[in-house]
Write an enzyme that holds these catalytic residues in place. Sequence first.
Site, PDB file in Angstrom:
ATOM      1  N   LYS A  77       0.718  23.258 -52.046  1.00 62.08           N
ATOM      2  CA  LYS A  77       1.484  22.952 -50.822  1.00 62.08           C
ATOM      3  C   LYS A  77       1.631  24.215 -49.953  1.00 62.08           C
ATOM      4  CE  LYS A  77       6.230  23.066 -50.840  1.00 62.08           C
ATOM      5  NZ  LYS A  77       7.567  22.763 -50.385  1.00 62.08           N
ATOM      6  N   LYS A 108       6.632  28.310 -46.973  1.00 68.27           N
ATOM      7  CA  LYS A 108       7.019  29.461 -46.151  1.00 68.27           C
ATOM      8  C   LYS A 108       7.261  30.707 -46.985  1.00 68.27           C
ATOM      9  CE  LYS A 108      11.293  27.291 -45.096  1.00 68.27           C
ATOM     10  NZ  LYS A 108      11.966  27.028 -46.373  1.00 68.27           N
ATOM     11  N   LYS A 124       9.219  27.014 -59.408  1.00 69.97           N
ATOM     12  CA  LYS A 124       9.907  28.225 -58.950  1.00 69.97           C
ATOM     13  C   LYS A 124      10.264  29.141 -60.117  1.00 69.97           C
ATOM     14  CE  LYS A 124      11.056  27.006 -54.333  1.00 69.97           C
ATOM     15  NZ  LYS A 124      11.880  27.193 -53.165  1.00 69.97           N
TER      16      LYS A 124
HETATM   17  P1  ATP Z   1      10.120  27.527 -49.862  1.00 70.79           P
HETATM   18  O1  ATP Z   1       8.746  28.087 -49.772  1.00 70.79           O
HETATM   19  O2  ATP Z   1      11.201  28.512 -49.586  1.00 70.79           O
HETATM   20  O3  ATP Z   1      10.357  26.724 -51.102  1.00 70.79           O
HETATM   21  P2  ATP Z   1       9.307  25.343 -48.188  1.00 70.79           P
HETATM   22  O4  ATP Z   1       8.352  25.824 -47.171  1.00 70.79           O
HETATM   23  O5  ATP Z   1       8.775  24.584 -49.338  1.00 70.79           O
HETATM   24  O6  ATP Z   1      10.238  26.518 -48.676  1.00 70.79           O
HETATM   25  P3  ATP Z   1      11.757  23.868 -47.702  1.00 70.79           P
HETATM   26  O7  ATP Z   1      12.842  24.582 -46.994  1.00 70.79           O
HETATM   27  O8  ATP Z   1      11.883  23.774 -49.172  1.00 70.79           O
HETATM   28  O9  ATP Z   1      10.337  24.493 -47.364  1.00 70.79           O
HETATM   29  O10 ATP Z   1      11.551  22.439 -47.082  1.00 70.79           O
HETATM   30  C1  ATP Z   1      12.052  21.972 -45.863  1.00 70.79           C
HETATM   31  C2  ATP Z   1      11.429  20.653 -45.513  1.00 70.79           C
HETATM   32  O11 ATP Z   1      10.048  20.838 -45.199  1.00 70.79           O
HETATM   33  C3  ATP Z   1      11.469  19.621 -46.636  1.00 70.79           C
HETATM   34  O12 ATP Z   1      11.709  18.352 -46.070  1.00 70.79           O
HETATM   35  C4  ATP Z   1      10.097  19.666 -47.218  1.00 70.79           C
HETATM   36  O13 ATP Z   1       9.717  18.430 -47.809  1.00 70.79           O
HETATM   37  C5  ATP Z   1       9.268  19.953 -45.977  1.00 70.79           C
HETATM   38  N1  ATP Z   1       8.038  20.651 -46.321  1.00 70.79           N
HETATM   39  C6  ATP Z   1       7.949  21.901 -46.837  1.00 70.79           C
HETATM   40  N2  ATP Z   1       6.659  22.243 -47.013  1.00 70.79           N
HETATM   41  C7  ATP Z   1       5.926  21.183 -46.616  1.00 70.79           C
HETATM   42  C8  ATP Z   1       4.529  20.904 -46.557  1.00 70.79           C
HETATM   43  N3  ATP Z   1       3.652  21.805 -46.945  1.00 70.79           N
HETATM   44  N4  ATP Z   1       4.127  19.722 -46.074  1.00 70.79           N
HETATM   45  C9  ATP Z   1       5.023  18.803 -45.654  1.00 70.79           C
HETATM   46  N5  ATP Z   1       6.355  18.991 -45.689  1.00 70.79           N
HETATM   47  C10 ATP Z   1       6.797  20.156 -46.160  1.00 70.79           C
END
Ligand code: ATP
Length: 343
Positions: free
Chosen positions: A208, A211, A126
């Site tokens: 990964k 969002k 990040k």
């Molecule tokens: P950001 O992009 O804002 O960092 P993010 O999409 O990575 O957000 P988080 O809010 O950080 O999502 O994560 C919420 C939950 O979703 C966590 O348990 C994380 O492990 C899971 N998660 C996020 N992205 C993935 C993915 N691509 N595959 C599986 N699990 C995910």
Amino acid sequence: MATELNGVSEQKTEKKKTIFSGVQPSGNLTIGNYLGAIKNWTVLQKEYNCIYCVVDMHAITVRQVPADLRRRTYETLALYIAAGLDPKENILFVQSHVPAHAVLSWDLGCFTMFGELSRMTQFKDKSRKNADNINAGLFTYPVLMAADILLYQTDLVPVGIDQRQHLELARDIAIRFNNIYSPTFTVPEAYIPETGMKIMSLAEPTKKMSKSDSNANASVGLLDSRDQIIAKFKRAVTDSGSEVRYGEGKDGINNLINIYCCFTGKTRSETEREFEGKGYGEFKMAVGETVADGLSSLREEYGKLICDKQYLDQIMASGAEKASAIARKTISKVHRKIGYVSV
Ligand code: ATP
Ligand code: LTN
């Protein structure tokens, strides 16, 4: 794992275990968030004491537009419920409504080493993405996450595999505190799904799905329309082959197979057999349709909930009240041990 940990005999004699998890309202929730986290939460809600939080304080480690943050906080809560989390069975709440998170975070920060935080891969990622805003909150993010978990004497934390490192740190902080004083915190364990643990980007399948990705084609939102979902899967990046087979170096197709398995409950080999002799094009179309169908009832339920702000406000208020009551007990225990004066 759930059944093994929570067999009938254990349930009769022991207190239900506590689960805590959260998602940041930092963008449109994706199928990564759903398959890696929320879908598994719904399976756990009957057998455990579950606490699910919308972690808005974590979201501000990256600059947010206030109106968007507010709207997404409601959307995330509505999605929790639409995905099947029953507000009567679970505590659903918003992190900033329970100030104990910030309080414990300060305390635990004094038991966390600079070197430990410097090693966190999410911080490094990040920081690279937000080079003009590497703020202290981004650095201490895992301490706040440890506070979230430890406040509720959590046993299990269902998250995607990307969060394993943060979980390990939360455990280390708990163990350290317990050793310096006396047993205070339950040492939590990660609960990571076998399938769906890491859903990859459709545009760059070595990354990964996230969002907050600026490329709209990289992720599939839970609220995307049927046509959008199908179009994104049609455009998904794959290798130059044509055989639907899981294998080394085929990140794009492996990811699509994983997603298909998660939504259908089929195994990889069943999927490979189903698409034997069929090309990538046909497979991508099938994945798109399956995902769109799989999310249709969630979308419908969400549509009803998001119009009822009063209902969502009520869930937030009652969730915060229940969470605060539990958090208060941990805070007073911690403060007594540290040596703060109580009045
Ligand atoms: P950001 O992009 O804002 O960092 P993010 O999409 O990575 O957000 P988080 O809010 O950080 O999502 O994560 C919420 C939950 O979703 C966590 O348990 C994380 O492990 C899971 N998660 C996020 N992205 C993935 C993915 N691509 N595959 C599986 N699990 C995910
Ligand atoms: N860091 C998590 C979100 C999160 C979380 C938590 C998950 C914040 N606090 C406590 C589980 C338990 C993420 O997914 N990025």
